[in-house]
Design a protein around this motif. Structure first.
Motif, PDB file in Angstrom:
ATOM      1  N   ALA A 125       6.411  10.112   7.450  1.00 56.03           N
ATOM      2  CA  ALA A 125       6.949   9.771   6.127  1.00 56.03           C
ATOM      3  C   ALA A 125       8.473   9.754   6.115  1.00 56.03           C
ATOM      4  O   ALA A 125       9.093   8.923   5.424  1.00 56.03           O
ATOM      5  CB  ALA A 125       6.436  10.755   5.073  1.00 56.03           C
TER       6      ALA A 125
ATOM      7  N   VAL B 259       9.480   6.450   7.794  1.00 59.81           N
ATOM      8  CA  VAL B 259       9.010   5.321   6.987  1.00 59.81           C
ATOM      9  C   VAL B 259       9.901   5.120   5.765  1.00 59.81           C
ATOM     10  O   VAL B 259      10.162   3.988   5.335  1.00 59.81           O
ATOM     11  CB  VAL B 259       7.543   5.524   6.567  1.00 59.81           C
ATOM     12  CG1 VAL B 259       7.129   4.529   5.492  1.00 59.81           C
ATOM     13  CG2 VAL B 259       6.625   5.403   7.785  1.00 59.81           C
ATOM     14  N   ALA B 260      10.414   6.207   5.206  1.00 60.40           N
ATOM     15  CA  ALA B 260      11.272   6.122   4.024  1.00 60.40           C
ATOM     16  C   ALA B 260      12.540   5.315   4.290  1.00 60.40           C
ATOM     17  O   ALA B 260      13.169   4.816   3.345  1.00 60.40           O
ATOM     18  CB  ALA B 260      11.641   7.520   3.543  1.00 60.40           C
ATOM     19  N   ASN B 261      12.914   5.166   5.557  1.00 58.83           N
ATOM     20  CA  ASN B 261      14.123   4.425   5.909  1.00 58.83           C
ATOM     21  C   ASN B 261      13.851   2.951   6.177  1.00 58.83           C
ATOM     22  O   ASN B 261      14.781   2.206   6.518  1.00 58.83           O
ATOM     23  CB  ASN B 261      14.760   5.049   7.159  1.00 58.83           C
ATOM     24  CG  ASN B 261      15.230   6.466   6.916  1.00 58.83           C
ATOM     25  OD1 ASN B 261      15.723   6.788   5.850  1.00 58.83           O
ATOM     26  ND2 ASN B 261      15.056   7.321   7.927  1.00 58.83           N
ATOM     27  N   TRP B 262      12.597   2.523   6.025  1.00 58.93           N
ATOM     28  CA  TRP B 262      12.242   1.150   6.394  1.00 58.93           C
ATOM     29  C   TRP B 262      13.124   0.111   5.701  1.00 58.93           C
ATOM     30  O   TRP B 262      13.659  -0.796   6.359  1.00 58.93           O
ATOM     31  CB  TRP B 262      10.769   0.868   6.074  1.00 58.93           C
ATOM     32  CG  TRP B 262      10.387  -0.553   6.368  1.00 58.93           C
ATOM     33  CD1 TRP B 262       9.929  -1.045   7.550  1.00 58.93           C
ATOM     34  CD2 TRP B 262      10.472  -1.678   5.483  1.00 58.93           C
ATOM     35  NE1 TRP B 262       9.720  -2.393   7.462  1.00 58.93           N
ATOM     36  CE2 TRP B 262      10.047  -2.814   6.198  1.00 58.93           C
ATOM     37  CE3 TRP B 262      10.866  -1.841   4.156  1.00 58.93           C
ATOM     38  CZ2 TRP B 262      10.001  -4.089   5.641  1.00 58.93           C
ATOM     39  CZ3 TRP B 262      10.836  -3.108   3.584  1.00 58.93           C
ATOM     40  CH2 TRP B 262      10.397  -4.225   4.316  1.00 58.93           C
ATOM     41  N   ALA B 263      13.271   0.206   4.402  1.00 60.76           N
ATOM     42  CA  ALA B 263      14.004  -0.834   3.669  1.00 60.76           C
ATOM     43  C   ALA B 263      15.461  -0.903   4.109  1.00 60.76           C
ATOM     44  O   ALA B 263      15.997  -1.986   4.392  1.00 60.76           O
ATOM     45  CB  ALA B 263      13.904  -0.591   2.165  1.00 60.76           C
TER      46      ALA B 263
ATOM     47  N   ASN C 234       4.040   1.954   9.014  1.00 59.82           N
ATOM     48  CA  ASN C 234       2.660   2.456   9.109  1.00 59.82           C
ATOM     49  C   ASN C 234       1.869   1.663  10.148  1.00 59.82           C
ATOM     50  O   ASN C 234       0.782   1.167   9.881  1.00 59.82           O
ATOM     51  CB  ASN C 234       1.939   2.407   7.757  1.00 59.82           C
ATOM     52  CG  ASN C 234       2.689   3.082   6.634  1.00 59.82           C
ATOM     53  OD1 ASN C 234       2.897   2.464   5.585  1.00 59.82           O
ATOM     54  ND2 ASN C 234       3.126   4.323   6.826  1.00 59.82           N
TER      55      ASN C 234
ATOM     56  N   ASP D 223       1.245  -0.874   6.380  1.00 59.80           N
ATOM     57  CA  ASP D 223       1.854  -0.638   5.068  1.00 59.80           C
ATOM     58  C   ASP D 223       0.918   0.028   4.070  1.00 59.80           C
ATOM     59  O   ASP D 223       0.929  -0.291   2.877  1.00 59.80           O
ATOM     60  CB  ASP D 223       2.375  -1.961   4.477  1.00 59.80           C
ATOM     61  CG  ASP D 223       3.436  -1.737   3.400  1.00 59.80           C
ATOM     62  OD1 ASP D 223       4.153  -0.722   3.468  1.00 59.80           O
ATOM     63  OD2 ASP D 223       3.545  -2.590   2.503  1.00 59.80           O
TER      64      ASP D 223
ATOM     65  N   SER E  62       1.291   2.789   2.845  1.00 58.55           N
ATOM     66  CA  SER E  62       2.155   3.475   1.877  1.00 58.55           C
ATOM     67  C   SER E  62       2.801   2.509   0.892  1.00 58.55           C
ATOM     68  O   SER E  62       3.495   2.933  -0.030  1.00 58.55           O
ATOM     69  CB  SER E  62       3.256   4.243   2.616  1.00 58.55           C
ATOM     70  OG  SER E  62       4.108   3.353   3.318  1.00 58.55           O
TER      71      SER E  62
ATOM     72  N   THR F 170       5.258   0.670   1.345  1.00 53.12           N
ATOM     73  CA  THR F 170       6.717   0.706   1.462  1.00 53.12           C
ATOM     74  C   THR F 170       7.296  -0.696   1.556  1.00 53.12           C
ATOM     75  O   THR F 170       8.291  -1.013   0.886  1.00 53.12           O
ATOM     76  CB  THR F 170       7.119   1.541   2.696  1.00 53.12           C
ATOM     77  OG1 THR F 170       6.605   2.866   2.532  1.00 53.12           O
ATOM     78  CG2 THR F 170       8.620   1.588   2.856  1.00 53.12           C
TER      79      THR F 170
ATOM     80  N   ASP G 198       6.670  -2.729  -1.849  1.00 53.56           N
ATOM     81  CA  ASP G 198       7.462  -2.343  -3.002  1.00 53.56           C
ATOM     82  C   ASP G 198       8.960  -2.493  -2.783  1.00 53.56           C
ATOM     83  O   ASP G 198       9.737  -2.361  -3.741  1.00 53.56           O
ATOM     84  CB  ASP G 198       7.144  -0.898  -3.395  1.00 53.56           C
ATOM     85  CG  ASP G 198       5.708  -0.739  -3.889  1.00 53.56           C
ATOM     86  OD1 ASP G 198       5.083  -1.761  -4.203  1.00 53.56           O
ATOM     87  OD2 ASP G 198       5.214   0.400  -3.929  1.00 53.56           O
ATOM     88  N   ASN G 199       9.378  -2.768  -1.545  1.00 54.40           N
ATOM     89  CA  ASN G 199      10.808  -2.913  -1.259  1.00 54.40           C
ATOM     90  C   ASN G 199      11.163  -4.274  -0.678  1.00 54.40           C
ATOM     91  O   ASN G 199      12.325  -4.516  -0.335  1.00 54.40           O
ATOM     92  CB  ASN G 199      11.260  -1.820  -0.289  1.00 54.40           C
ATOM     93  CG  ASN G 199      11.240  -0.439  -0.920  1.00 54.40           C
ATOM     94  OD1 ASN G 199      12.142  -0.047  -1.641  1.00 54.40           O
ATOM     95  ND2 ASN G 199      10.162   0.306  -0.642  1.00 54.40           N
TER      96      ASN G 199
END
Length: 467
Positions: free
Chosen positions: A162, A165-169, A194, A198, A200, A202, A205-206
């Protein structure tokens, strides 16, 4: 919560979305471009990928695979390359040779750097920034090939951690901008986190923000569909969100089976065809690590198609039936909107366009085929074919029906819809307005239902009942 387990990565061979106002490319295009959520080739014609992945980096002597993939009907091949961080580097000369093989066989090349696979979870995986270093190192093989090459920055660039993954965008946007600042004008493809799936949401949504960050507005999003996408509802919801938001999406990998679950390949292919979304199956041959069943041919022999190979090449909504060669190779255009190379915005190629006064149609000179292509609790996807059985063309149409069980439309493509109670009216889009004598147009829709889902009993075209 379902995840894709790490030994999988079919790709390793061990192996809500905001509505985005259409933004046009910032400069004249020399190759592929994106506009209004669609991919266009260098001639300004819409291009829908139909192809497979080929594990070139591990099987560099299998150069006949390009011709064999083309012979089975593909218009695109996604080529696995390595940056030198986890696997031996495909250098500039090799990349140039791959591009020449694609061009010689009239295939569009999607080139992907594989060493990013599962970053944050998979040992040895590299960052997207490091992948950009690789693309810069082979730049001389790619500049000038924008008509034929799409750059897939990094395969499945994050696992399920997580924190990463939070840094993907941010990381993805920065990678795109760095390629642009170094002269890459190609369409860029970016994979979801993921393990590409995807779950999640992420990427979903981004995606709008990442697309907006591209100075050329020439980015395509790639979702990989394995065990996470094992129902029609999940597949349709995910893909339709991108289409509604006018964000370009392709199914960059998928299979007919997987160790993390059983993907619904029939829906993946049918929905991709209905929505004019590209798909690239995994993979031609050479799989190992327990996913050998994903080989489409045995031992790189095109005469030995596996069941998966038969399905994706020769089955319903498969490559042979749906692929259109890119017009940069002289292929014919599809009946979807096209645009001139001098303008980045789509222009309708069908004329005349819809008007308030539709052509009169003799009684009974039309036939309607209504098909429920997918159904799940509370929802379904439909496909409607309207055939002009008369002797004169129809220029502009309205198709009406009444649903018997309270079904409610939620979306349509190929037509616009209006519904009052049970009464439905579908009106042509500009690019589906003309139905020549003996010709057919097709549109699709999504709808909700409860209790029963009985098909309409009758249809009228411009006020005349159809067969």
């Amino acid at each position: 919560m379902r995840t894709r387990i790490t030994l999988v990565a079919a790709a390793v061979l061990s192996v809500v979305v905001s509505v985005l106002v259409a933004v046009h490319p910032a400069q004249a295009a020399t190759g592929f471009t994106v506009s209004n959520g669609r991919l266009y080739d260098a001639n300004g014609n819409e291009f829908v990928m139909r192809g497979v992945s080929h594990a070139h980096t591990w099987y560099q002597t299998q150069t006949s695979s390009f011709a064999n993939i083309k012979a089975l009907g593909a218009n695109t091949v996604r080529v696995v390359l390595a940056t030198g961080d986890r696997w031996a580097k495909n250098d500039t000369a090799d990349v140039a040779n791959v591009v020449s093989l694609c061009k010689a066989n009239r295939l569009i090349c999607v080139l992907e750097a594989h060493d990013t696979t599962g970053y944050g979870e998979q040992s040895g995986a590299i960052t997207l920034d490091r992948a950009v270093d690789y693309w810069l190192s082979v730049k001389s093989a790619l500049v000038g090939q924008e008509k034929y090459v799409i750059v897939n920055i990094g395969n499945e660039p994050y696992g399920n951690n997580a924190a990463t993954v939070a840094n993907w965008a941010t990381d993805t946007a920065n990678a795109v901008k760095r390629l642009r600042s170094n002269g890459f004008e190609h369409t860029i493809m970016v994979d979801a986190p993921n393990w590409g799936q995807d779950w999640s949401f992420t990427m979903r949504d981004n995606a709008a923000g990442v697309f907006a960050a591209d100075p050329l507005k020439n980015t395509v999003f790639s979702i990989h569909m394995y065990g996470v996408f094992d129902t029609a509802a999940e597949i349709n919801d995910y893909l339709n969100r991108f289409v509604t938001a006018k964000l370009p999406i392709v199914v960059g990998e998928f299979g007919f089976n997987h160790s993390d679950g059983n993907p619904d390949e029939d829906t993946i292919m049918a929905t991709s065809q209905s929505l004019r979304i590209g798909y690239l199956g995994w993979s031609w041959s050479g799989n190992g690590g327990g996913v050998e069943y994903l080989d489409m041919v045995t031992g790189f022999n095109p005469a030995q198609l596996t069941s998966w190979g038969e399905r994706i090449f020769n089955g319903a909504n498969g490559i042979k039936a749906t692929a259109k060669e890119a017009t940069v190779y002289g292929g014919t255009t599809s009946p979807s909107p096209s645009r001139s190379s001098s303008s980045p915005s789509p222009s309708v190629s069908v004329s005349p366009s819809r008007s308030a006064s539709s052509s009169p149609q003799p009684a009974g000179a039309c036939k309607v085929t209504y098909t429920v292509t997918n159904q799940w609790p509370g929802g379904f996807q439909g496909d409607v074919k309207v055939t002009n059985t008369g002797s004169t063309p129809v220029n502009g149409w309205r198709l009406a029906w009444t649903w018997p069980n309270g079904q409610v439309l939620t979306q349509a493509w190929g037509a616009t819809y209006a519904q009052s109670g049970a009464a439905v009216t579908m009106t042509n889009e500009s690019y589906t307005a003309n139905i020549p004598a003996g010709g057919t147009v097709t549109f699709g829709f999504l709808s909700n239902w409860t209790g029963s889902n009985t098909a309409p009993a009758a249809f009228t075209l411009n006020g005349t009942r159809c067969a």
